[in-house]
Design an enzyme around this catalytic site. Structure first.
Site, PDB file in Angstrom:
ATOM      1  N   GLY A  51       0.848  -1.187   0.000  1.00 62.74           N
ATOM      2  CA  GLY A  51       0.000   0.000   0.000  1.00 62.74           C
ATOM      3  C   GLY A  51       0.879   1.229   0.000  1.00 62.74           C
ATOM      4  O   GLY A  51       0.691   2.151   0.794  1.00 62.74           O
ATOM      5  N   HIS A  52       1.877   1.190  -0.876  1.00 63.64           N
ATOM      6  CA  HIS A  52       2.764   2.345  -1.030  1.00 63.64           C
ATOM      7  C   HIS A  52       3.563   2.230  -2.318  1.00 63.64           C
ATOM      8  O   HIS A  52       3.637   1.152  -2.930  1.00 63.64           O
ATOM      9  CB  HIS A  52       3.709   2.497   0.173  1.00 63.64           C
ATOM     10  CG  HIS A  52       4.408   1.241   0.598  1.00 63.64           C
ATOM     11  ND1 HIS A  52       5.471   0.697  -0.073  1.00 63.64           N
ATOM     12  CD2 HIS A  52       4.162   0.408   1.639  1.00 63.64           C
ATOM     13  CE1 HIS A  52       5.862  -0.402   0.536  1.00 63.64           C
ATOM     14  NE2 HIS A  52       5.079  -0.617   1.573  1.00 63.64           N
ATOM     15  N   ALA A  53       4.156   3.361  -2.709  1.00 66.19           N
ATOM     16  CA  ALA A  53       5.136   3.393  -3.802  1.00 66.19           C
ATOM     17  C   ALA A  53       6.397   4.025  -3.231  1.00 66.19           C
ATOM     18  O   ALA A  53       6.388   4.529  -2.108  1.00 66.19           O
ATOM     19  CB  ALA A  53       4.593   4.218  -4.969  1.00 66.19           C
ATOM     20  N   ARG A  98       2.401  -0.707  -4.940  1.00 66.22           N
ATOM     21  CA  ARG A  98       2.269  -2.157  -4.718  1.00 66.22           C
ATOM     22  C   ARG A  98       1.430  -2.445  -3.478  1.00 66.22           C
ATOM     23  O   ARG A  98       1.457  -1.701  -2.492  1.00 66.22           O
ATOM     24  CB  ARG A  98       3.637  -2.858  -4.629  1.00 66.22           C
ATOM     25  CG  ARG A  98       4.339  -2.975  -3.297  1.00 66.22           C
ATOM     26  CD  ARG A  98       4.983  -1.698  -2.847  1.00 66.22           C
ATOM     27  NE  ARG A  98       5.744  -1.035  -3.878  1.00 66.22           N
ATOM     28  CZ  ARG A  98       7.020  -1.273  -4.120  1.00 66.22           C
ATOM     29  NH1 ARG A  98       7.684  -2.114  -3.361  1.00 66.22           N
ATOM     30  NH2 ARG A  98       7.648  -0.623  -5.056  1.00 66.22           N
TER      31      ARG A  98
END
Ligand code: TYD
Length: 135
Positions: A51-53, A98
């Protein structure tokens, strides 16, 4: 800007004999210099990770044991990839969102990272990521 098409499965060479299998990650296998290795384990099956890039970090994600699914997203397209082989790594370039879910029991998720941990290079808001990816 990177797209999910820049992500790819990397095959990790292995040596197999009657005593078992041995997989080797030498520097030629990974498209960046590894600065950090971390792993997720004891993950509840309904858990949602990622839950981040990343602005700077490139990663390779490997299902060392068990299986899970990785969603990659470039702000325009999204793809779900199951990882279930210790000899396959999913390369994710910078600036790709992702998420990881559907962990099997006993799954171990190994991450090879091109940077040391730095919270400042994370993008943790999907909206921020999406706006940025639109340029
Ligand atoms: P988080 O980014 O939420 O993990 P995931 O991407 O797997 O969902 O990280 C969980 C916690 O661990 C958070 O407080 C940051 C910390 N952390 C470190 O201290 N060092 C690291 O190398 C990583 C990846 C996370």
């Amino acid at each position: 800007m990177k797209t999910i098409g820049d992500s790819k499965i990397i095959e990790i060479p292995k040596v197999h004999d009657e005593r078992g299998s041995l997989a080797v990650i030498e520097k030629e296998v990974v498209p960046f210099a590894i600065k950090r290795v971390y792993y997720l384990y004891d993950v509840p099956s309904d858990s949602y990770r990622g839950g981040h890039a990343h602005k700077e970090q490139e990663s390779v994600i490997i299902a060392l044991s068990g299986s899970f699914e990785v969603i990659i997203d470039d702000g325009k397209s999204r793809k779900r990839i199951m990882l279930n082989k210790p000899t396959q790594g999913l390369y994710i370039p910078t600036n790709i969102w992702r998420e990881i879910d559907n962990f099997s029991s006993g799954a171990v998720c190994l991450v090879l990272a091109s940077t040391t941990y730095n919270e400042d290079e994370y993008i943790r808001e999907y909206k921020t990521f999406k706006n940025q990816s639109m340029g």
